[in-house]
Scaffold this motif. Structure first.
Motif, PDB file in Angstrom:
ATOM      1  N   LYS A 187       1.029  -1.170   0.046  1.00  0.00           N
ATOM      2  CA  LYS A 187       0.072   0.107  -0.046  1.00  0.00           C
ATOM      3  C   LYS A 187       0.630   1.231   0.033  1.00  0.00           C
ATOM      4  N   PHE A 214      -3.258  -4.573   2.492  1.00  0.00           N
ATOM      5  CA  PHE A 214      -3.974  -3.939   3.561  1.00  0.00           C
ATOM      6  C   PHE A 214      -3.809  -4.893   4.989  1.00  0.00           C
ATOM      7  N   ASN A 215      -2.503  -4.698   5.526  1.00  0.00           N
ATOM      8  CA  ASN A 215      -2.250  -5.581   6.814  1.00  0.00           C
ATOM      9  C   ASN A 215      -3.381  -5.138   8.002  1.00  0.00           C
ATOM     10  N   LEU A 216      -3.567  -3.942   8.182  1.00  0.00           N
ATOM     11  CA  LEU A 216      -4.636  -3.881   9.333  1.00  0.00           C
ATOM     12  C   LEU A 216      -5.658  -4.557   9.106  1.00  0.00           C
ATOM     13  N   ARG A 217      -6.213  -4.989   8.015  1.00  0.00           N
ATOM     14  CA  ARG A 217      -7.464  -5.726   7.853  1.00  0.00           C
ATOM     15  C   ARG A 217      -7.228  -7.236   8.431  1.00  0.00           C
ATOM     16  N   LYS A 249       0.041   6.918   4.353  1.00  0.00           N
ATOM     17  CA  LYS A 249      -0.335   6.432   5.641  1.00  0.00           C
ATOM     18  C   LYS A 249      -1.611   6.300   5.811  1.00  0.00           C
ATOM     19  N   THR A 295      -3.924   5.647   3.673  1.00  0.00           N
ATOM     20  CA  THR A 295      -4.751   4.881   3.004  1.00  0.00           C
ATOM     21  C   THR A 295      -4.945   3.420   3.671  1.00  0.00           C
ATOM     22  N   HIS A 296      -4.150   3.292   4.861  1.00  0.00           N
ATOM     23  CA  HIS A 296      -4.473   2.191   5.911  1.00  0.00           C
ATOM     24  C   HIS A 296      -5.726   2.414   6.370  1.00  0.00           C
ATOM     25  N   HIS A 297      -5.850   3.809   7.129  1.00  0.00           N
ATOM     26  CA  HIS A 297      -6.789   3.976   7.736  1.00  0.00           C
ATOM     27  C   HIS A 297      -8.247   4.297   7.045  1.00  0.00           C
ATOM     28  N   ASP A 328      -8.961   2.577   4.162  1.00  0.00           N
ATOM     29  CA  ASP A 328      -9.320   1.439   3.701  1.00  0.00           C
ATOM     30  C   ASP A 328     -10.297   0.434   4.911  1.00  0.00           C
ATOM     31  N   HIS A 341       2.567  -5.374  13.217  1.00  0.00           N
ATOM     32  CA  HIS A 341       1.256  -4.657  13.133  1.00  0.00           C
ATOM     33  C   HIS A 341       0.248  -5.214  13.724  1.00  0.00           C
ATOM     34  N   SER A 357      -9.381   3.471  -1.208  1.00  0.00           N
ATOM     35  CA  SER A 357      -8.700   3.918  -0.021  1.00  0.00           C
ATOM     36  C   SER A 357      -7.735   5.095  -0.395  1.00  0.00           C
TER      37      SER A 357
END
Length: 405
Positions: free
Chosen positions: A97, A124-127, A182, A184-186, A188, A348, A380
């Protein structure tokens, strides 16, 4: 087994992809090549991973290494070039990302994906982090009903935040700024939780802390006359990996990894506020500050049947914590439900390892839709791109998700 080639030999490429492909995933794939515009970094990454073939040209790697999949982990403004060329060569692509940095490049990528019939996956590792995934599961189960509004505040401390201002990320032309690189994580995560696409964005942004805000500054930390008194002094020589991958590689491309966080080249924002409307009618209120005294985030999700309250504070870049995270649900009748989620893992909050398993092993189910494709990648970054344009023009910016579908 599928053959994987990597473009990009920076720290994210090394730790997230190269080392795992050469170790924990070595029985699941063939790591067949690496290319980076800086040959010193490419060679060092290769040596670190047991002698992966190094190529001096991306096209030559595609032709000679014959990868089935190309992993793109280069600078953000080059993603579209490598993604499109790889797909045109018959490869599927995994992109770090953000997928790219603006709407025009996103449109080129999606057109190439349709034209070639290849597949693009965005990481998107936060998912995959347990806390974010548990929120998604609860929302999907109707814990607070239909979502009407999300408020999300993210704060980077003066170690993590400063990193973006001493690297190539500090210039909009390279990264799209923090609202793309940065956020784009949030964005998404919000899109995923909402299960909807953004339709309109209005934003404000400013540089309040970094950039040329103080007289005591230089070109880089290594040669700065103020390094003995500057709280942001960064010693590249203190870490052998940073010394070898960057300081010893400078002669190849002239890139300084320890540029001054107060330098005049900086044109990205460190203080941002975004409002967005979604196709569902729901609203987002978002903020990002890159010079907070501490690191973390907090959010509230308001639905027809209750409110969800979320918060994490971190002591490191990796988002791991010493205690469980808590999801707090408040129902309309006053009932309060608390859900504890382990957040102890590295990478993460455990998201990196779970994401790699989905990407490279593909042996787990995906009931929550954690694996993200090109449309999720586009939606995102489109919020960040629209926010940048809104800041520049002072007007709201529409997003037509159907044009990208």
């Amino acid at each position: 087994m599928k053959r994987y080639a990597l473009v990009g030999a920076g720290m994210r490429a090394l730790h997230m992809f190269a080392r795992p492909m050469a170790t924990e995933l070595k029985d699941d794939l063939v790591f067949c090549g690496v290319y980076d515009k800086n040959p010193v970094r490419a060679k060092l990454l290769s040596e670190d991973c047991g002698g992966i073939p190094v190529f001096d040209h991306f096209g030559r790697m595609l032709k000679e290494a014959r990868p089935d999949v190309v992993v793109v982990a280069s600078t953000d403004n080059t993603h579209h070039y490598y993604i499109i060329e790889a797909m045109e060569a018959g490869c599927d692509v995994i992109s770090e990302k953000p997928m790219t940095i603006d709407a025009d490049k996103a449109a080129l990528i999606l057109e190439a994906e349709k034209r070639t019939g290849r597949t693009l996956t965005v990481t998107f590792n936060l998912r995959f982090a347990p806390y974010f995934a548990r929120v998604k599961q609860l929302l999907a189960e109707g814990a607070i009903g239909e979502i009407d509004h999300i408020s999300l505040d993210w704060y980077l401390d003066r170690v993590h935040g400063a990193e973006y201002f001493r690297r190539w990320h500090a210039e909009l032309a390279n990264s799209g700024g923090l609202l793309v690189h940065k956020s784009t994580h949030h964005f998404d995560i919000v899109n995923w939780w909402m299960d909807s696409h953004p339709s309109e964005v209005h934003a404000f942004g400013s540089r309040r802390f970094y950039g040329p805000t103080r007289a005591e500054r230089g070109e880089r930390c290594l040669t700065c006359e103020h390094k003995s008194t500057c709280e942001f002094y960064y010693d590249l020589t203190a870490d052998p990996i940073m010394d070898s991958f960057y300081l010893q590689a400078e002669s190849e491309d002239g890139y300084y990894r320890d540029q001054c966080v107060f330098g005049g080249r900086i044109d990205i924002y460190d203080n941002m506020s975004v409002n967005a409307r979604y196709e569902s009618g729901a609203l987002l209120t978002y903020s990002l500050v890159a010079y907070s005294p501490y690191e973390g985030w907090k959010a509230t999700i308001n639905g027809r049947d209750g409110r969800m309250e979320l918060e994490n504070r971190y002591g490191n870049f990796d988002m791991s914590q010493s205690s469980n995270s808590v999801i707090r649900i408040v129902k309309p009748d006053g009932e309060v439900i608390t859900v504890e989620v382990p957040s102890h893992a590295d990478g993460h909050g455990g998201g990196d390892q779970k994401l790699r398993r989905m990407l490279f092993k593909g042996d787990v189910a995906d009931p929550l839709g954690q694996q993200a494709g090109s449309l999720a990648g586009a939606m995102s970054l489109m919020i960040g791109d629209a926010a940048n344009r809104s800041i520049q023009t002072g007007s709201s910016v529409d997003i037509d998700a159907k044009a990208f579908a």
